[in-house]
Design a protein around this motif. Structure first.
Motif, PDB file in Angstrom:
ATOM      1  N   SER A 142       0.820  -1.217   0.000  1.00 24.57           N
ATOM      2  CA  SER A 142       0.000   0.000   0.000  1.00 24.57           C
ATOM      3  C   SER A 142       0.857   1.272   0.000  1.00 24.57           C
ATOM      4  O   SER A 142       0.353   2.350  -0.296  1.00 24.57           O
ATOM      5  CB  SER A 142      -0.935   0.007   1.218  1.00 24.57           C
ATOM      6  N   THR A 143       2.141   1.143   0.274  1.00 30.12           N
ATOM      7  CA  THR A 143       3.037   2.304   0.288  1.00 30.12           C
ATOM      8  C   THR A 143       3.798   2.477  -1.033  1.00 30.12           C
ATOM      9  O   THR A 143       4.469   3.483  -1.224  1.00 30.12           O
ATOM     10  CB  THR A 143       4.067   2.194   1.425  1.00 30.12           C
ATOM     11  N   LYS A 144       3.686   1.511  -1.918  1.00 28.19           N
ATOM     12  CA  LYS A 144       4.491   1.518  -3.139  1.00 28.19           C
ATOM     13  C   LYS A 144       4.316   2.793  -3.958  1.00 28.19           C
ATOM     14  O   LYS A 144       5.297   3.362  -4.452  1.00 28.19           O
ATOM     15  CB  LYS A 144       4.164   0.290  -3.990  1.00 28.19           C
ATOM     16  N   GLY A 145       3.092   3.249  -4.114  1.00 28.86           N
ATOM     17  CA  GLY A 145       2.839   4.458  -4.915  1.00 28.86           C
ATOM     18  C   GLY A 145       3.531   5.689  -4.376  1.00 28.86           C
ATOM     19  O   GLY A 145       3.853   6.607  -5.125  1.00 28.86           O
ATOM     20  N   ASP A 146       3.774   5.722  -3.080  1.00 30.04           N
ATOM     21  CA  ASP A 146       4.458   6.852  -2.461  1.00 30.04           C
ATOM     22  C   ASP A 146       5.981   6.701  -2.475  1.00 30.04           C
ATOM     23  O   ASP A 146       6.689   7.687  -2.302  1.00 30.04           O
ATOM     24  CB  ASP A 146       4.008   7.028  -1.011  1.00 30.04           C
ATOM     25  N   ILE A 147       6.458   5.498  -2.691  1.00 24.63           N
ATOM     26  CA  ILE A 147       7.892   5.230  -2.603  1.00 24.63           C
ATOM     27  C   ILE A 147       8.548   5.115  -3.957  1.00 24.63           C
ATOM     28  O   ILE A 147       9.637   5.656  -4.195  1.00 24.63           O
ATOM     29  CB  ILE A 147       8.149   3.972  -1.737  1.00 24.63           C
ATOM     30  N   VAL A 148       7.914   4.409  -4.884  1.00 25.56           N
ATOM     31  CA  VAL A 148       8.480   4.220  -6.232  1.00 25.56           C
ATOM     32  C   VAL A 148       8.138   5.443  -7.059  1.00 25.56           C
ATOM     33  O   VAL A 148       6.960   5.695  -7.343  1.00 25.56           O
ATOM     34  CB  VAL A 148       7.960   2.926  -6.888  1.00 25.56           C
TER      35      VAL A 148
END
Length: 151
Positions: A142-148
């Protein structure tokens, strides 16, 4: 010696969680099923210890520079608090949000996949059951969009 005790504690907590009947496991938070703060902190510590020297991740000069600037102990503290909180534990994460924490690192899909690979290796090392592993992967995902930021 302390690490051995924590590792054994983690194994015992996970076996207990796994041995509970299915109905009572559903009522327990993920935090409780993982055994609480002690086993979570051990897994996070080993995860950070595996991430920091990883040559594939450090090939990104921005990640490498961040590794030099941010002490692993600081990361361990914040990641432990975050995992504790998002799994239903009593901790409160007081760090920056994922987007502002990672935006300057230009993290790619490949680097994300490498981090997930390391995460799964650590969870496997400690025998984290499949159900809990999947729940953790959903939280991390769920954090991928904010990290990648580099597609």
């Amino acid at each position: 010696m302390c690490r051995v005790i924590l590792t054994l504690s983690l194994a015992l907590f996970l076996q207990t969680a796994h041995a509970d009947n299915h109905g009572s496991m559903e009522a327990k938070s993920l935090y409780d099923r993982l055994g609480g703060i002690a086993p979570i902190s051990v897994v996070v510590s080993d995860f950070i210890d595996a991430l920091v020297p990883d040559t594939a991740l450090n090939a990104n000069p921005k990640i490498d520079a961040a590794r030099m600037a941010v002490p692993p102990e600081y990361l361990k503290y914040h990641v432990t608090a975050m995992v504790c909180q998002v799994t239903g534990g009593p901790c409160q994460y007081h760090g920056r949000d994922m987007k502002s924490s990672h935006a300057h690192l230009a993290i790619t899909e490949k680097e994300w996949d490498r981090m997930v690979e390391i995460f799964l290796q650590i969870l496997s090392r400690y025998g984290v059951p499949e159900k809990e592993t999947q729940e953790l992967l959903e939280i991390v995902g769920s954090t991928k969009g904010d990290i990648v930021t580099m597609r």
